[in-house]
Design a protein around this motif. Structure first.
Motif, PDB file in Angstrom:
ATOM      1  N   LYS A 246      38.480  50.704  -6.872  1.00 31.99           N
ATOM      2  CA  LYS A 246      37.657  50.773  -5.662  1.00 31.99           C
ATOM      3  C   LYS A 246      37.482  49.383  -5.047  1.00 31.99           C
ATOM      4  CE  LYS A 246      34.781  52.389  -2.572  1.00 31.99           C
ATOM      5  NZ  LYS A 246      35.264  53.194  -1.432  1.00 31.99           N
ATOM      6  N   TYR A 247      37.290  48.383  -5.868  1.00 31.65           N
ATOM      7  CA  TYR A 247      37.114  47.019  -5.375  1.00 31.65           C
ATOM      8  C   TYR A 247      38.180  46.122  -5.998  1.00 31.65           C
ATOM      9  CZ  TYR A 247      32.595  49.130  -4.299  1.00 31.65           C
ATOM     10  OH  TYR A 247      31.614  49.974  -3.850  1.00 31.65           O
ATOM     11  N   VAL A 248      39.092  45.631  -5.182  1.00 30.42           N
ATOM     12  CA  VAL A 248      40.222  44.823  -5.652  1.00 30.42           C
ATOM     13  C   VAL A 248      40.298  43.528  -4.841  1.00 30.42           C
ATOM     14  CG1 VAL A 248      42.720  44.735  -6.028  1.00 30.42           C
ATOM     15  CG2 VAL A 248      41.478  46.900  -6.308  1.00 30.42           C
ATOM     16  N   ASP A 249      40.238  42.408  -5.547  1.00 29.99           N
ATOM     17  CA  ASP A 249      40.357  41.092  -4.910  1.00 29.99           C
ATOM     18  C   ASP A 249      39.368  40.911  -3.756  1.00 29.99           C
ATOM     19  OD1 ASP A 249      42.459  40.463  -6.638  1.00 29.99           O
ATOM     20  OD2 ASP A 249      43.947  41.329  -5.274  1.00 29.99           O
ATOM     21  N   GLY A 250      38.148  41.369  -3.986  1.00 30.47           N
ATOM     22  CA  GLY A 250      37.107  41.201  -2.978  1.00 30.47           C
ATOM     23  C   GLY A 250      37.186  42.157  -1.813  1.00 30.47           C
ATOM     24  N   LYS A 251      38.118  43.100  -1.865  1.00 32.94           N
ATOM     25  CA  LYS A 251      38.270  44.066  -0.777  1.00 32.94           C
ATOM     26  C   LYS A 251      37.871  45.472  -1.238  1.00 32.94           C
ATOM     27  CE  LYS A 251      42.004  41.576   1.559  1.00 32.94           C
ATOM     28  NZ  LYS A 251      43.400  41.664   2.079  1.00 32.94           N
ATOM     29  N   VAL A 252      37.385  46.251  -0.281  1.00 36.78           N
ATOM     30  CA  VAL A 252      37.023  47.643  -0.567  1.00 36.78           C
ATOM     31  C   VAL A 252      38.232  48.521  -0.294  1.00 36.78           C
ATOM     32  CG1 VAL A 252      35.486  49.551   0.009  1.00 36.78           C
ATOM     33  CG2 VAL A 252      34.634  47.185   0.093  1.00 36.78           C
ATOM     34  N   VAL A 253      38.662  49.235  -1.315  1.00 33.78           N
ATOM     35  CA  VAL A 253      39.819  50.116  -1.185  1.00 33.78           C
ATOM     36  C   VAL A 253      39.334  51.526  -0.835  1.00 33.78           C
ATOM     37  CG1 VAL A 253      41.825  51.117  -2.333  1.00 33.78           C
ATOM     38  CG2 VAL A 253      41.125  48.752  -2.844  1.00 33.78           C
ATOM     39  N   ASP A 254      39.797  52.023   0.275  1.00 34.53           N
ATOM     40  CA  ASP A 254      39.391  53.359   0.728  1.00 34.53           C
ATOM     41  C   ASP A 254      40.028  54.426  -0.147  1.00 34.53           C
ATOM     42  OD1 ASP A 254      38.159  55.259   2.347  1.00 34.53           O
ATOM     43  OD2 ASP A 254      39.941  55.479   3.584  1.00 34.53           O
ATOM     44  N   LYS A 255      39.234  55.383  -0.548  1.00 36.87           N
ATOM     45  CA  LYS A 255      39.726  56.528  -1.323  1.00 36.87           C
ATOM     46  C   LYS A 255      39.437  57.783  -0.513  1.00 36.87           C
ATOM     47  CE  LYS A 255      39.285  54.432  -5.903  1.00 36.87           C
ATOM     48  NZ  LYS A 255      40.700  54.533  -6.285  1.00 36.87           N
ATOM     49  N   PRO A 256      40.395  58.243   0.275  1.00 32.87           N
ATOM     50  CA  PRO A 256      40.169  59.348   1.216  1.00 32.87           C
ATOM     51  C   PRO A 256      39.659  60.619   0.536  1.00 32.87           C
ATOM     52  CG  PRO A 256      42.285  58.281   1.618  1.00 32.87           C
ATOM     53  CD  PRO A 256      41.774  57.749   0.314  1.00 32.87           C
ATOM     54  N   GLY A 257      38.729  61.269   1.215  1.00 34.57           N
ATOM     55  CA  GLY A 257      38.203  62.522   0.699  1.00 34.57           C
ATOM     56  C   GLY A 257      39.182  63.660   0.858  1.00 34.57           C
ATOM     57  N   ALA A 258      38.889  64.768   0.200  1.00 37.38           N
ATOM     58  CA  ALA A 258      39.809  65.892   0.169  1.00 37.38           C
ATOM     59  C   ALA A 258      39.843  66.667   1.484  1.00 37.38           C
ATOM     60  CB  ALA A 258      39.426  66.840  -0.964  1.00 37.38           C
ATOM     61  N   SER A 259      38.697  66.753   2.182  1.00 40.19           N
ATOM     62  CA  SER A 259      38.662  67.639   3.351  1.00 40.19           C
ATOM     63  C   SER A 259      37.563  67.234   4.315  1.00 40.19           C
ATOM     64  CB  SER A 259      38.454  69.089   2.903  1.00 40.19           C
ATOM     65  OG  SER A 259      38.265  69.937   4.006  1.00 40.19           O
TER      66      SER A 259
END
Length: 460
Positions: A246-259
């Protein structure tokens, strides 16, 4: 001789006439008393009939409100499933299905009697015994007539309406800790938190405890329901930690929802349910107050959506549907504490501030690396606090002060967060609260439930 008897005869005749008059008067009086008695009986009868009609109408509205609050669990299921990844769909649905089951049962066993103990002297701790006897009540035992709640509604309606609120507080936690918590840990936490913590805190205000005596006001639960659930969610995400990647190298990684469509449906189901949540909290079918509450509730939801839309655009430079949806919920949570005492004009403002606040809160939590899958902490905790404080700022009742509202928020917050953190901490040190890295990466549906939420079967 005749002259002697003439006066006597005249006297006798006069006496007879007087007796006749007295007799007639007596007959009229008796007839009047009969009519008066019959009229009084009719008045009493009409009074009883009116009381019965009021009880029926009030109780029907309360039962309808109960059903609307119940349907909010379907709304929560839609929102949480829509905002979560597809590989965890069944896990989310399982938790949202079992949560109201746990909520209603624990409330029947002890929660109802812990929340409404009937403090002899307003205080912090009181308990009216376990609820085992309730399981063997008959309608007569439960006093379903005008003797219960001043004739507003029956014992059974009161219990079920309040039980729906208890289950709602637990559902708030579910979305925040999604996609990495063990289902067994979540179930244990829910039983303890809904069965003991929520009703105890609720008793301080709604049960006639110390907060009520202090003058703290929370009409339908911005603090007592939403913030209590929000504090539990915050404790959970702190101890669980963020999802992998979720948080990589100080960045927020978006995890898209299912619907996204499912999330939209869920929000509208929640908005519908809020008519019962706030409207039912009037605790009667009073047409003036119920309609007023429904108006302030809807207005705040609308401006909350506008606030979410504006905040999302200012921060992300896009028309963010997720932020607008959470803005609607934020407006609803914000007005819940004062829906009956904040006029429609200020309700618009309360909702707008809540809608903007929820956007910035989501961003702040990500900066702190607190991973809240559906934004539950931002919606229910942050906006629950704002809505409770707003009562002290905008209430039409001069007895509602900002200082007392702030004291109530702090007291409930310390109690709820401490209890939730302690429960999660003990579970973490004993059973563990997080699934394995392998299970988290591949999804909880396959490992914990043996079925996927979205399955496409192609014909041979």
């Amino acid at each position: 001789m005749m002259k002697v008897f003439t006066p006597v005869l005249a006297y006798v005749s006069s006496a007879q006439d007087s007796l006749a008059v007295d007799s007639a008067v007596a007959e009229v009086a008796e007839a009047t008393m009969v009519v008066a008695s019959e009229t009084a009986a009719e008045v009493v009868d009409y009074s009883t009939q009116i009381a019965d009609v009021l009880l029926t109408s009030n109780n029907i509205w309360m039962m309808l409100a109960t059903a609307l609050v119940f349907i909010m669990h379907l709304g929560f299921a839609g929102v949480e499933t829509g905002f979560s990844q597809a590989k965890n769909t069944v896990n989310i649905l399982f938790k949202n299905t079992i949560t109201p089951i746990i909520g209603i049962l624990t409330y029947a066993v002890c929660g109802f009697f812990l929340m409404y103990p009937g403090f002899d002297v307003p205080g912090w701790f009181a308990f009216d015994g376990a609820g085992w006897s309730m399981f063997w009540f008959s309608p007569a035992d439960a006093d379903v007539t005008t003797g219960y709640a001043d004739g507003g509604y029956t014992y059974w309606t009161d219990f079920l309406f309040q039980a729906m609120f208890a289950a709602t507080a637990a559902t708030i936690v579910s979305g925040a800790v999604a996609e990495r918590i063990k289902i067994s840990t979540y179930l244990i936490f829910t039983v303890i938190y809904v069965g003991l913590v929520y009703p105890l805190i609720g008793s301080w205000k709604w049960g006639g405890g110390a907060l009520d005596d202090m003058g703290f006001y929370d009409f339908a639960g911005s603090t007592l329901v939403h913030s209590v659930g929000g504090w539990g969610a915050l404790a959970g995400i702190i101890l669980l930690g963020p999802r992998i990647g979720k948080y990589v190298d100080g960045k927020v990684v978006d995890k898209p929802g299912a619907s996204v469509p499912l999330a939209v449906i869920g929000v509208f189901m929640l908005w519908l349910g809020w008519f019962g949540f706030n409207g039912g909290s009037v605790l009667s079918a009073d047409p003036g107050l119920v309609s007023f509450v429904l108006v302030t509730t809807s207005l705040a939801a609308c401006t909350g959506g506008i606030g979410g839309f504006i905040g999302g655009y200012l921060l992300f430079k896009r028309l963010d549907i997720g932020m607008m949806l959470n803005g609607i919920l934020a407006g609803l949570v914000g007005i819940t504490a004062g829906a009956d005492v904040i006029n429609p004009g200020w309700a618009l403002f309360v909702g707008l501030v809540a809608g903007i606040a929820v956007v910035y809160s989501v961003v702040l939590l990500d900066k702190l690396k607190l991973d809240d899958v559906v934004g539950a902490v931002s919606v229910h905790l942050v906006c629950g606090i704002w809505g409770t404080l707003a009562v002290g700022l905008f209430s039409t009742n001069p007895e509602h002060t900002f200082w007392i509202q702030l004291k109530g928020v702090v007291i409930c917050g310390l109690a709820a967060f401490t209890a939730a953190f302690l429960i999660f901490f003990i579970l973490k040190k004993t059973f563990g609260i997080r699934v394995s890295e392998e299970h988290e990466k591949s999804g909880l549906d396959s490992h914990e439930h043996g079925i996927r939420g979205y399955t496409i079967i192609y014909p041979d």
